[in-house]
Each structure stands twice: as C-alpha cells, then as structure tokens.
Design an enzyme around this catalytic site. Structure first.
Site, PDB file in Angstrom:
ATOM      1  N   ASP A   1       0.865  -1.185   0.000  1.00  0.00           N
ATOM      2  CA  ASP A   1       0.000   0.000   0.000  1.00  0.00           C
ATOM      3  C   ASP A   1       0.898   1.230   0.000  1.00  0.00           C
ATOM      4  OD1 ASP A   1      -2.371   1.591   0.359  1.00  0.00           O
ATOM      5  OD2 ASP A   1      -1.849   1.807   2.467  1.00  0.00           O
ATOM      6  N   SER A   2       0.278   2.397  -0.218  1.00  0.00           N
ATOM      7  CA  SER A   2       1.030   3.646  -0.145  1.00  0.00           C
ATOM      8  C   SER A   2       1.506   3.926   1.278  1.00  0.00           C
ATOM      9  CB  SER A   2       0.137   4.796  -0.599  1.00  0.00           C
ATOM     10  OG  SER A   2      -1.055   4.807   0.173  1.00  0.00           O
TER      11      SER A   2
ATOM     12  N   HIS B   1      -8.530   3.396   3.739  1.00  0.00           N
ATOM     13  CA  HIS B   1      -8.832   3.976   5.051  1.00  0.00           C
ATOM     14  C   HIS B   1     -10.308   3.907   5.449  1.00  0.00           C
ATOM     15  CE1 HIS B   1      -4.867   5.542   4.405  1.00  0.00           C
ATOM     16  NE2 HIS B   1      -4.897   6.379   5.424  1.00  0.00           N
TER      17      HIS B   1
ATOM     18  N   CYS C   1      -3.731  -1.094  -2.045  1.00  0.00           N
ATOM     19  CA  CYS C   1      -4.061   0.316  -2.265  1.00  0.00           C
ATOM     20  C   CYS C   1      -4.985   0.470  -3.479  1.00  0.00           C
ATOM     21  CB  CYS C   1      -2.748   1.056  -2.504  1.00  0.00           C
ATOM     22  SG  CYS C   1      -2.926   2.791  -2.867  1.00  0.00           S
TER      23      CYS C   1
ATOM     24  N   CYS D   1     -11.156   2.967  -0.932  1.00  0.00           N
ATOM     25  CA  CYS D   1      -9.915   3.478  -0.332  1.00  0.00           C
ATOM     26  C   CYS D   1      -9.610   2.657   0.910  1.00  0.00           C
ATOM     27  CB  CYS D   1     -10.095   4.950   0.033  1.00  0.00           C
ATOM     28  SG  CYS D   1      -8.672   5.657   0.888  1.00  0.00           S
TER      29      CYS D   1
ATOM     30  N   GLU E   1      -6.745   9.672   9.636  1.00  0.00           N
ATOM     31  CA  GLU E   1      -5.401   9.552  10.223  1.00  0.00           C
ATOM     32  C   GLU E   1      -5.239  10.465  11.440  1.00  0.00           C
ATOM     33  OE1 GLU E   1      -2.390   9.905   7.213  1.00  0.00           O
ATOM     34  OE2 GLU E   1      -2.922   7.962   6.350  1.00  0.00           O
TER      35      GLU E   1
HETATM   36  N1  DGL Z   1      -4.052   3.812   0.112  1.00  0.00           N
HETATM   37  C1  DGL Z   1      -4.683   4.856  -0.658  1.00  0.00           C
HETATM   38  C2  DGL Z   1      -5.861   4.254  -1.443  1.00  0.00           C
HETATM   39  O1  DGL Z   1      -6.432   3.247  -1.088  1.00  0.00           O
HETATM   40  C3  DGL Z   1      -5.152   6.000   0.206  1.00  0.00           C
HETATM   41  C4  DGL Z   1      -4.021   6.842   0.759  1.00  0.00           C
HETATM   42  C5  DGL Z   1      -3.189   7.526  -0.311  1.00  0.00           C
HETATM   43  O2  DGL Z   1      -3.703   8.405  -1.032  1.00  0.00           O
HETATM   44  O3  DGL Z   1      -2.034   7.165  -0.409  1.00  0.00           O
HETATM   45  O4  DGL Z   1      -6.214   4.794  -2.459  1.00  0.00           O
END
Ligand code: DGL
Length: 266
Positions: free
Chosen positions: A10-11, A187, A73, A185, A153
């Site tokens: 993931d990012s 989150h 992600c 997403c 967050e």
């Molecule tokens: N992990 C990213 C997503 O699911 C969200 C956070 C980011 O923008 O890096 O798109």
C-alpha cells in the site's frame, strides 16, 4: 511454494485494513507487508509515478519470496494492476482490490452503485469501467473524497468534525439514489459505521477488505497454494519511519504491530 508468504503493499499503513482481513480469513498464512510511507499519498500522484513505485515494491516482495502480490491500495490498483501483471505474472499471482469487488457486485444485481475514493482512483474511472463491463445494467456514479484520509489519520472518527465532513461529501447530489456504496480506499473501513448511519442503514456499504481476502483464499485453494500451518512469521516494512506511522498502524491493523524501515529506493 505453499509456505511462501503473501506479499501485500500500500502507499502507507492504511492497507493494514486489508492485511488484517487476510489474517482473519487465512490465519495459517504468513504475510510480508510493505507501506510506501516515503511516497504517500498515492491518491494525489500521477499514474506514471505510482507505476514506478509499485514496480520496485513488487520486486521487493518477490525478493521476500512472495507467492502472491496483493495490491491493497485502491489508487495503485487503479493505476498499476495491469502493468504489474504484465511485468511479474510469471513469478507470482498478482491481485488487486478492485476486481474482487466488481465480481462481488456482478452477483448482487444492484441498479445504482456509488464509489468514493482518492482523486487518483476516481479520475482513473477504473471502478466504473470494470462494473460497466461486468454488470452493464448497473449505473455507477463516483465521487472523490480526499479529505477523508487525513481526517481518519488524525483520529476524527465518530465526532462532530467527521460527521460534518462525511455529510458534506455524501450529501452531494451525484450520490442521490444509490443502493450500494463502494469504499474505494484503504482507510474508509474505519468509518464504515458512520457512513452506514449517514444513509440510515438503507445503502449497502461495500468494504473490499473481506471480499478481497475471501477471493485470495479461493485462488490459493484452487492453485493448491494454501498454507494452513504458518501464520507466526509476519513482516511489516515501511519506506520511511516515524512513531506516528507506528501509532496509526495499530488503528488500521487492530492490534500491536512492529514496523521496520526498509529503504528500497537507494
Ligand atoms: N491507500 C490509498 C488508497 O487506497 C489512500 C491513501 C493515499 O492516497 O495514499 O487509495
């Protein structure tokens, strides 16, 4: 090959919502997780940048012998899935978080579907295109909701601030009349209950983490790659370390977690 880990990336640490679901559905598997905290957020990056980050991360997960590379992600799934498949499909099973949700929705026959996600995910049109192909009778609308990531967050969950932001986004007329809403997403599962409440529990809120994990289990089973006897050797790496990442990682993973810095960019 069964004993090899499932690689997940993931990012940042938001993808731990997916890692957590994998551990629940597949407790016998070991995982190697990589969060690219040095480059987050991916949601504001270009497709080219995300592809090049994803390529290096996939190599890192392969160096750790992963039998699967799961792109947790959504922004990377929307931008780099086909690219990674082309590059690495001969070395591991490459999976994303969008296709399993599309497959799930195909069976549900819902006429109006909404998607929320980062700017990158929404502007790519990936969810719409894939659902339109798989379930042509479903109408799909989408909305970028970029403030939700920093909101979560920073710990604004089930309070007046988060209620106001969620209301401001979800009352957008684009989403009027939807019967299901995809949380596109990593989150958003953290605020799933708040989102359901906003719609008075009349809209099915689709959280991909569990759907994806069930698909990973089925694919491993079909390929005779399931490991039922491991589970005690998980590794969690991030590309930039601060105690803050450690703190929010606990929220996403719902438990103690030990993050190690892996500088894969030099
Ligand atoms: N992990 C990213 C997503 O699911 C969200 C956070 C980011 O923008 O890096 O798109």
């Amino acid at each position: 090959m069964n004993k090899q880990p499932i690689g997940i990336f993931d990012s940042g640490v938001g993808g731990l919502t997916v890692a957590h679901a994998i551990k629940q559905i597949l407790p016998g598997e070991n995982i190697v997780y990589f969060g690219d905290t040095a480059h987050l957020p991916y949601g504001d990056k270009s497709e080219e940048a995300i592809r090049s980050y994803s390529k290096r991360i996939a190599e890192f997960l392969l160096e750790h012998n992963s039998k699967v590379i799961l792109i947790a992600c959504n922004s990377a799934s929307a931008s780099a899935f086909e690219y990674l498949k082309k590059e690495f499909e001969n070395r591991a099973i490459i999976l994303d978080v969008i296709d399993p949700v599309v497959e799930y929705l195909k069976t549900r026959k819902i006429s109006n579907i909404g998607v929320i996600g980062t700017k990158r995910t929404i502007s790519s049109g990936t969810y719409e295109n894939k659902i339109n192909k798989a379930a042509p009778s479903s109408k799909v609308v989408s909305l970028a909701t970029p403030l939700l990531v920093p909101m979560i967050e920073e710990g604004f969950i089930f309070d007046d601030i988060s209620n106001a932001i969620i209301r401001a986004y979800l009352s957008n007329e684009t989403l009027a009349g939807i019967q299901a809403l995809i949380l596109g997403c990593t989150h958003y599962p953290i605020i799933k209950n708040q989102i359901s409440k906003f719609f008075n529990f009349n809209v099915e809120v689709v959280d991909s983490a569990r759907i994806v994990s069930i698909m990973v289990r089925d694919i491993l089973d079909r390929n005779k790659l399931l490991n039922e006897n491991g589970g005690g050797d998980d590794k969690f790496f991030i590309s930039d370390y601060t105690p803050y990442f450690e703190k929010i990682a606990r929220m996403f993973f719902e438990g103690e977690i030990n993050l190690k810095k892996a500088d894969i960019w030099c």
